[in-house]
Write a protein that holds these residues in place. Structure first.
Motif, mmCIF file in Angstrom:
data_model
loop_
_atom_site.group_PDB
_atom_site.id
_atom_site.type_symbol
_atom_site.label_atom_id
_atom_site.label_comp_id
_atom_site.label_asym_id
_atom_site.label_seq_id
_atom_site.Cartn_x
_atom_site.Cartn_y
_atom_site.Cartn_z
ATOM 1 N N ASP A 1 0.861 -1.461 -0.017
ATOM 2 C CA ASP A 1 -0.097 -0.075 -0.103
ATOM 3 C C ASP A 1 0.898 1.266 -0.021
ATOM 4 O O ASP A 1 0.311 2.287 -0.341
ATOM 5 N N ASP A 2 2.034 0.999 0.332
ATOM 6 C CA ASP A 2 3.018 2.114 0.378
ATOM 7 C C ASP A 2 2.969 3.100 -1.224
ATOM 8 O O ASP A 2 3.224 4.254 -1.493
ATOM 9 N N ILE A 3 2.856 2.227 -2.200
ATOM 10 C CA ILE A 3 2.551 2.702 -3.672
ATOM 11 C C ILE A 3 1.503 3.569 -3.631
ATOM 12 O O ILE A 3 1.532 4.678 -4.196
ATOM 13 N N TYR A 4 0.463 3.436 -3.296
ATOM 14 C CA TYR A 4 -0.910 4.214 -3.105
ATOM 15 C C TYR A 4 -0.620 5.296 -2.385
ATOM 16 O O TYR A 4 -0.944 6.535 -2.713
ATOM 17 N N ARG A 5 -0.120 4.989 -1.048
ATOM 18 C CA ARG A 5 0.296 6.409 -0.112
ATOM 19 C C ARG A 5 1.025 7.295 -1.033
ATOM 20 O O ARG A 5 0.700 8.451 -0.849
ATOM 21 N N ALA A 6 2.151 6.857 -1.567
ATOM 22 C CA ALA A 6 2.849 7.868 -2.152
ATOM 23 C C ALA A 6 2.385 8.375 -3.441
ATOM 24 O O ALA A 6 2.781 9.559 -3.580
ATOM 25 N N ASP A 7 1.683 7.612 -4.138
ATOM 26 C CA ASP A 7 0.870 8.113 -5.276
ATOM 27 C C ASP A 7 -0.049 9.316 -4.872
ATOM 28 O O ASP A 7 0.362 10.520 -5.633
ATOM 29 N N LEU A 8 -0.827 9.085 -3.912
ATOM 30 C CA LEU A 8 -1.724 10.191 -3.338
ATOM 31 C C LEU A 8 -0.953 11.485 -2.669
ATOM 32 O O LEU A 8 -1.156 12.468 -3.286
ATOM 33 N N MET B 1 -6.447 2.055 -7.940
ATOM 34 C CA MET B 1 -6.429 1.593 -6.524
ATOM 35 C C MET B 1 -6.204 2.372 -5.481
ATOM 36 O O MET B 1 -6.363 2.214 -4.279
ATOM 37 N N THR B 2 -5.502 3.616 -5.891
ATOM 38 C CA THR B 2 -4.994 4.678 -4.919
ATOM 39 C C THR B 2 -6.145 5.129 -4.214
ATOM 40 O O THR B 2 -6.309 5.450 -2.940
ATOM 41 N N LEU B 3 -7.328 5.419 -4.905
ATOM 42 C CA LEU B 3 -8.477 5.995 -4.492
ATOM 43 C C LEU B 3 -9.350 4.915 -3.596
ATOM 44 O O LEU B 3 -10.301 4.998 -2.777
ATOM 45 N N VAL B 4 -9.018 3.764 -3.885
ATOM 46 C CA VAL B 4 -9.882 2.648 -3.214
ATOM 47 C C VAL B 4 -9.123 2.092 -1.916
ATOM 48 O O VAL B 4 -9.730 2.089 -0.898
ATOM 49 N N LYS B 5 -7.596 1.942 -1.873
ATOM 50 C CA LYS B 5 -7.167 1.586 -0.637
ATOM 51 C C LYS B 5 -6.744 2.438 0.263
ATOM 52 O O LYS B 5 -6.563 2.379 1.270
ATOM 53 N N ILE B 6 -6.692 3.731 -0.076
ATOM 54 C CA ILE B 6 -6.509 4.951 0.806
ATOM 55 C C ILE B 6 -7.843 5.645 1.276
ATOM 56 O O ILE B 6 -8.510 6.061 0.517
ATOM 57 N N PRO B 7 -8.178 5.397 2.866
ATOM 58 C CA PRO B 7 -9.448 5.932 3.142
ATOM 59 C C PRO B 7 -9.449 7.370 2.881
ATOM 60 O O PRO B 7 -8.442 8.212 3.180
ATOM 61 N N ASP B 8 -10.625 7.794 2.526
ATOM 62 C CA ASP B 8 -10.922 9.421 2.402
ATOM 63 C C ASP B 8 -9.863 9.921 1.248
ATOM 64 O O ASP B 8 -9.485 11.240 1.347
ATOM 65 N N ALA B 9 -9.375 8.997 0.399
ATOM 66 C CA ALA B 9 -8.593 9.534 -0.639
ATOM 67 C C ALA B 9 -9.157 10.902 -1.441
ATOM 68 O O ALA B 9 -8.273 11.800 -1.303
ATOM 69 N N VAL B 10 -10.309 10.897 -1.718
ATOM 70 C CA VAL B 10 -10.953 12.022 -2.635
ATOM 71 C C VAL B 10 -11.146 13.136 -1.602
ATOM 72 O O VAL B 10 -10.471 14.265 -2.305
ATOM 73 N N ASN B 11 -11.444 13.017 -0.546
ATOM 74 C CA ASN B 11 -11.312 14.401 0.530
ATOM 75 C C ASN B 11 -10.058 14.921 0.682
ATOM 76 O O ASN B 11 -9.844 16.130 0.653
ATOM 77 N N ILE B 12 -8.822 14.056 0.697
ATOM 78 C CA ILE B 12 -7.728 14.284 1.030
ATOM 79 C C ILE B 12 -7.143 15.166 -0.417
ATOM 80 O O ILE B 12 -6.630 16.284 -0.375
ATOM 81 N N ILE C 1 -9.589 -1.749 -16.513
ATOM 82 C CA ILE C 1 -10.008 -3.069 -16.565
ATOM 83 C C ILE C 1 -10.207 -4.037 -15.683
ATOM 84 O O ILE C 1 -11.067 -4.752 -15.383
ATOM 85 N N SER C 2 -9.052 -4.212 -15.046
ATOM 86 C CA SER C 2 -8.558 -5.331 -14.049
ATOM 87 C C SER C 2 -9.144 -4.806 -12.603
ATOM 88 O O SER C 2 -9.377 -5.996 -11.825
ATOM 89 N N ASN C 3 -9.696 -3.929 -12.329
ATOM 90 C CA ASN C 3 -10.154 -3.566 -11.195
ATOM 91 C C ASN C 3 -11.448 -2.454 -11.378
ATOM 92 O O ASN C 3 -11.908 -1.805 -10.627
ATOM 93 N N PHE C 4 -12.535 -3.141 -12.397
ATOM 94 C CA PHE C 4 -13.592 -2.316 -12.673
ATOM 95 C C PHE C 4 -14.589 -1.692 -11.371
ATOM 96 O O PHE C 4 -14.854 -0.744 -11.315
ATOM 97 N N ASP C 5 -14.927 -2.823 -10.626
ATOM 98 C CA ASP C 5 -16.015 -2.279 -9.526
ATOM 99 C C ASP C 5 -15.362 -1.222 -8.596
ATOM 100 O O ASP C 5 -15.858 -0.293 -8.208
ATOM 101 N N GLU C 6 -13.976 -1.584 -8.257
ATOM 102 C CA GLU C 6 -13.347 -0.515 -7.510
ATOM 103 C C GLU C 6 -13.132 0.788 -8.093
ATOM 104 O O GLU C 6 -13.514 1.883 -7.578
ATOM 105 N N VAL D 1 -14.620 6.723 -9.177
ATOM 106 C CA VAL D 1 -15.047 7.465 -10.082
ATOM 107 C C VAL D 1 -16.178 8.293 -9.593
ATOM 108 O O VAL D 1 -16.414 9.639 -9.809
ATOM 109 N N LYS D 2 -17.043 7.473 -8.835
ATOM 110 C CA LYS D 2 -18.268 8.404 -8.442
ATOM 111 C C LYS D 2 -17.946 9.378 -7.414
ATOM 112 O O LYS D 2 -18.410 10.489 -7.391
#
Ligand code: C2E
Ligand code: MN
Length: 402
Positions: free
Chosen positions: A208-215, A242-253, A278-283, A288-289
């Motif tokens: 998850d460090d990848i997603y944290r660093a991305d955000l 996955m950055t928006l999925v794995k990091i809680p509250d990413a959009v607000n951040i 494509i590989s994570n469509f539901d997340e 996106v919503k």
């Protein structure tokens, strides 16, 4: 291996018609030596040629043909393999469409055929003949002027910042409308502190460090954008879905980071790479919503690379797509790439999705895409990604003819 190439090209205005006969005679002799056979159609402006023979010989002759200065806008329409020659009887036969009716030419071409193909047009290569003779392909063959008819003139828009001291930095690259002379957006591309690639930035991180660093990096991107003269231009950033999925509250951040830098959400585009979507469509849908609720625009990056592009568009329509560079490279020479682009453009027009193309390196690529109706371009031809700032932009200008 028996190989077939079909291409289309345009005769240079400076070449007199009477030279064509002798060109064909020379080509016919050469083809016979190389064990190549073929048919050439000419309609007073355009050539259409089918070449068949051993793969290496056909490829070698075709590259020589591409270099021939007596014609231009050479577009390869078909490259295929076949069990037997369609035109075994001749080195190179010329049919001048100005001298015969459509039916006569088509019949004459068929008569030249070897028995296996003689009576049927149920073959892609032969279908191409009828589409050329009848003219169905004309609307999709663009007459682009030679690259030498354009200058590229650099402006003085380059701006440099001090590199931020925050573990990463960004290079910025403009997306421009060259004909209107407008910058549409700037894309922020992540770099390590010493300017290395996104890959170098991400590849020492795990889990998850990848997603944290991305955000977290986006805070730096927004802070840099604030200091740059972006004015009302859009700002594009890249995120892993996955950055928006794995990091809680990413959009607000993200929204807080934007507000802190006085950037409105409507000015921002978030680009997601097609393959990851494509590989994570539901997340991805959930992420996106929340972005769309907040007013942030969404783009699909590298469209057409994942093989799922059209399926993805049926399920989700972004504000913009960015077409994968492999579909753009040398598009002025490739019939298959051109057909795919025209289909994507048509589809996006019906859905009111904006299109941009990335990785433009040649004037001819830009001109073909401009003729096809693309308006937004990103690439080294106009401006490369520029570390810690904005690059100067090279704008195309038509040379005045004396
Ligand atoms: P991308 O989003 O498709 O970005 C375009 C890439 O093409 C950039 O490479 C850009 O420098 C390069 N490019 C632009 N014009 C040309 C051209 O004319 N010729 C060539 N050969 N290349 C051109 P870059 O900066 O190395 O970025 C590579 C990828 O890294 C990006 O591809 C994007 O998917 C990813 N990336 C960049 N920044 C971020 C980020 O902040 N977060 C995440 N998750 N990914 C990022
Ligand atoms: Mn991108």
């Amino acid at each position: 291996m028996l190989t077939t190439i079909i291409y289309r090209s345009r005769l240079c205005n400076s070449v007199p018609f009477k030279d064509i006969e002798s060109m064909v005679a020379a080509a016919s002799k050469k083809n016979e030596q190389e064990n190549i056979t073929g048919i050439l159609l000419f309609n007073g402006i355009h050539f259409f040629q089918l070449l068949e023979g051993p793969e290496d010989a056909v490829k070698a002759i075709y590259s020589a043909i591409c270099e021939d200065v007596r014609h231009y806008n050479v577009v390869e329409l078909l490259f295929d393999y076949a069990p037997a020659r369609r035109f075994g009887k001749t080195g190179m036969e010329l049919f001048d469409l100005r001298e015969y009716s459509e039916e006569k030419v088509l019949q004459a071409v068929l008569n030249q055929g070897t028995t296996r193909y003689q009576l049927t047009y149920n073959d892609r290569a032969l279908q191409f003949f009828s589409s050329f003779v009848i003219g169905t392909y004309n609307a999709n063959y663009f007459e682009i002027p030679p690259a030498e008819s354009w200058h590229l003139i650099k402006d003085e828009s380059s701006v440099s910042l001090y590199p931020p001291n925050e573990g990463c930095t960004f290079a910025f690259q403009p997306i421009i409308d060259p004909m209107a002379g407008d910058v549409i957006a700037y894309e922020a591309l992540i770099r390590t502190e010493n300017g290395s690639s996104p890959e170098a930035f991400f590849n020492h991180l795990e889990g998850d460090d990848i997603y944290r660093a991305d955000l977290k990096s986006k805070k730096t991107a927004f802070a840099m954008a604030r200091m740059l003269p972006l004015k009302e231009k859009l700002l594009s950033i890249n995120l892993l879905p996955m950055t928006l999925v794995k990091i809680p509250d990413a959009v607000n951040i993200l929204l807080d980071d934007l507000a802190a830098n006085q950037i409105v959400p409507e000015q921002v585009i978030v680009e997601f790479t097609e393959l990851e979507v494509i590989s994570n469509f539901d997340e991805f849908s959930a992420a996106v919503k929340s972005l769309k609720y907040a007013g942030i625009n969404v783009a699909i990056d590298n469209f057409g690379a994942g093989g799922g592009g059209l399926l993805l568009l049926s399920r989700f329509q972004p504000d913009r797509i960015k077409i994968h560079r492999d579909l753009i490279e040398n598009i002025h020479k490739s019939g298959p790439q051109q057909s795919i682009l025209l289909a994507i453009i048509h589809c996006c027009r019906l859905l009111e999705i904006q299109i941009s193309v990335v990785g433009i390196e040649k004037i001819e690529e830009w001109m073909w895409l401009e003729s096809a109706g693309i308006e937004h371009f990103q690439g080294n031809l106009f401006a490369p990604a520029y570390l810690n700032g904005l690059p100067a932009i090279a704008w195309p200008e038509k040379k005045t003819l004396f």
